[in-house]
Design an enzyme around this catalytic site. Structure first.
Site, PDB file in Angstrom:
ATOM      1  CB  SER A 185     -27.237  30.987  -0.306  1.00 42.20           C
ATOM      2  OG  SER A 185     -28.835  30.869  -0.174  1.00 42.20           O
ATOM      3  CG  HIS A 213     -23.930  31.953   1.126  1.00 44.12           C
ATOM      4  ND1 HIS A 213     -23.575  30.863   1.342  1.00 44.12           N
ATOM      5  CD2 HIS A 213     -25.134  32.254   1.617  1.00 44.12           C
ATOM      6  CE1 HIS A 213     -24.497  30.075   2.049  1.00 44.12           C
ATOM      7  NE2 HIS A 213     -25.587  31.104   2.171  1.00 44.12           N
ATOM      8  CE  LYS A 243     -24.495  30.892   5.399  1.00 45.69           C
ATOM      9  NZ  LYS A 243     -25.150  31.383   6.452  1.00 45.69           N
TER      10      LYS A 243
END
Length: 396
Positions: A185, A213, A243
């Site tokens: 990330s 991610h 996310k």
């Protein structure tokens, strides 16, 4: 307050401020979209993990509200008593299908997943080979397990092989796991999973991928394991639902036996109230959207490539990102903080990232373009980056 505690806090808070390491939290006044309002000012938002723009999606809002009306605002208990609603079972079936595994288990957060799953499988008699740039939740999950933690050089398959050989042939450990982020990330690079799987097969390592991610971003939305076609080779796939999915929570996907074990041995599952039903409904709606079309995924990557090219052309050091995550590496911590502050004053919210999140001397402003940004927003952001970069001597 205790005088000892008071002195400790005064001294250490001031030290963080002096070193440029104190993080000021700035509340967002309204939804976390491509434009946000902070202290009454509208800012182009380049700091959100809301990759696909689903956190503010109107369809998902309706699903959430409908589920709240049907089930209430909370699950009412932990999963193992009577907090498992039929909607939780439906979600876990959908997650397994999404990740290409036999089964899945949902948790209250991605951080909880790593605390839960690693410590449920590994113990003090085992060893964990962990990439040196792994996320803090992986590190904490490894520590909680009590296993021997062996740091592996970042993305270095030769180092992984050497340490796997040493660990497995030493006779000191019952099980050995290799754990890595799918997408890192802070730098945006993608894990070398084919190389890791090759080593894992040679030494019978348990493989664990934290794809927080990557889910919704890589593999046409299905994640980094899918990106490499390794669904049958990775033992444990972990991901977040906060996310790209845009809601809250996390999950672990794998074999039915693995999930059965986590349901009786992972402590956050056993001792924390289940994810609220409204959120579960919104998550399922988001997974349906990601599975049905790559439109949002493709727009995300288009915007990421556009911003990356623009920053690089201006002369910023953007590292070696392979994903829409685009760091502008400034270096010194106080300059990094100042750079971020000036961006905000000019109309761009891009949060500074400094030690201990990244190593000292590698401070950066991390840019997270989303599918919801327009080209006009990104062009405006690039103009501001150019102005501030030249003003502070970061670029010529």
């Amino acid at each position: 307050m205790s005088t000892i505690l008071n002195a400790f806090l005064d001294e250490n808070l001031q030290e963080l401020r002096d070193q440029g390491l104190y993080n000021e939290i700035e509340p967002v006044e309204g939804p976390n979209g491509p434009i946000i309002k902070i202290k009454g000012s509208d800012l182009i938002n380049l700091s959100s993990n809301n990759y696909l723009g689903l956190a503010t999606d109107e369809d998902l809002k309706k699903l959430n509200i409908a589920a709240v009306n049907k089930y209430g605002v909370g699950a009412g208990a932990v999963r193992t008593i009577n907090g498992t609603l039929d909607i939780h079972i439906e979600l876990e079936k959908k997650l397994a299908e999404f990740k290409g595994t036999e089964a899945a288990i949902s948790f209250q957060s991605g951080f909880n997943c790593n605390m839960a799953a690693i410590s449920a499988v590994m113990n003090k008699n085992d060893a964990i080979l962990s990439d040196e740039l792994n996320h803090a939740s992986i590190i904490d999950g490894c520590r909680l397990s009590g296993a021997k933690i062996i740091r592996v050089k970042h993305q270095d398959m030769d180092d992984l092989r050497a340490k796997a050989k040493e660990a497995t042939e030493s006779g000191l450990y019952g099980k050995v796991m290799y754990i890595t982020d799918g997408v890192f990330s802070m730098d945006g690079d993608i894990a070398n999973l084919p190389g890791a799987v090759k080593v894992a097969k040679e030494f019978d390592l348990i493989t664990y991928v934290d794809d927080a991610h990557g889910s919704g971003v890589t593999g046409k939305g299905k994640g980094t394991v899918k990106h490499f076609g390794l669904e049958k080779e990775i033992d444990m796939q972990m991901g977040t639902l906060s996310k790209a999915v845009g809601v809250v929570g996390g999950y672990v996907a794998g074999t039915q036996k693995l999930i059965d074990w986590l349901k009786v041995r992972s402590r956050p599952f056993l001792f924390s109230t289940a994810v609220p039903p409204g959120d579960v409904a919104a998550i399922m709606g988001a997974l349906d959207k990601i599975s049905a079309s790559t439109e949002l995924h493709d727009k995300l990557w288009e915007n990421g490539d556009y911003l990356k090219a623009g920053l690089k052309k201006l002369g910023f050091n953007i590292g070696n990102s392979e994903t829409p995550i685009t760091p502008c590496i400034i270096g010194e911590e106080k300059l990094t903080q100042q750079f971020s502050k000036r961006l905000a004053e000019e109309g761009v919210y891009a949060k500074s990232i400094v030690f201990p999140t990244v190593p000292k001397g590698t401070g950066r402003v991390r840019n997270m373009p989303t599918a919801a940004h327009t080209k006009e927003m990104l062009d405006d952001a690039l103009k501001i980056y150019e102005k501030v970069g030249k003003e502070l001597g970061v670029i010529q």
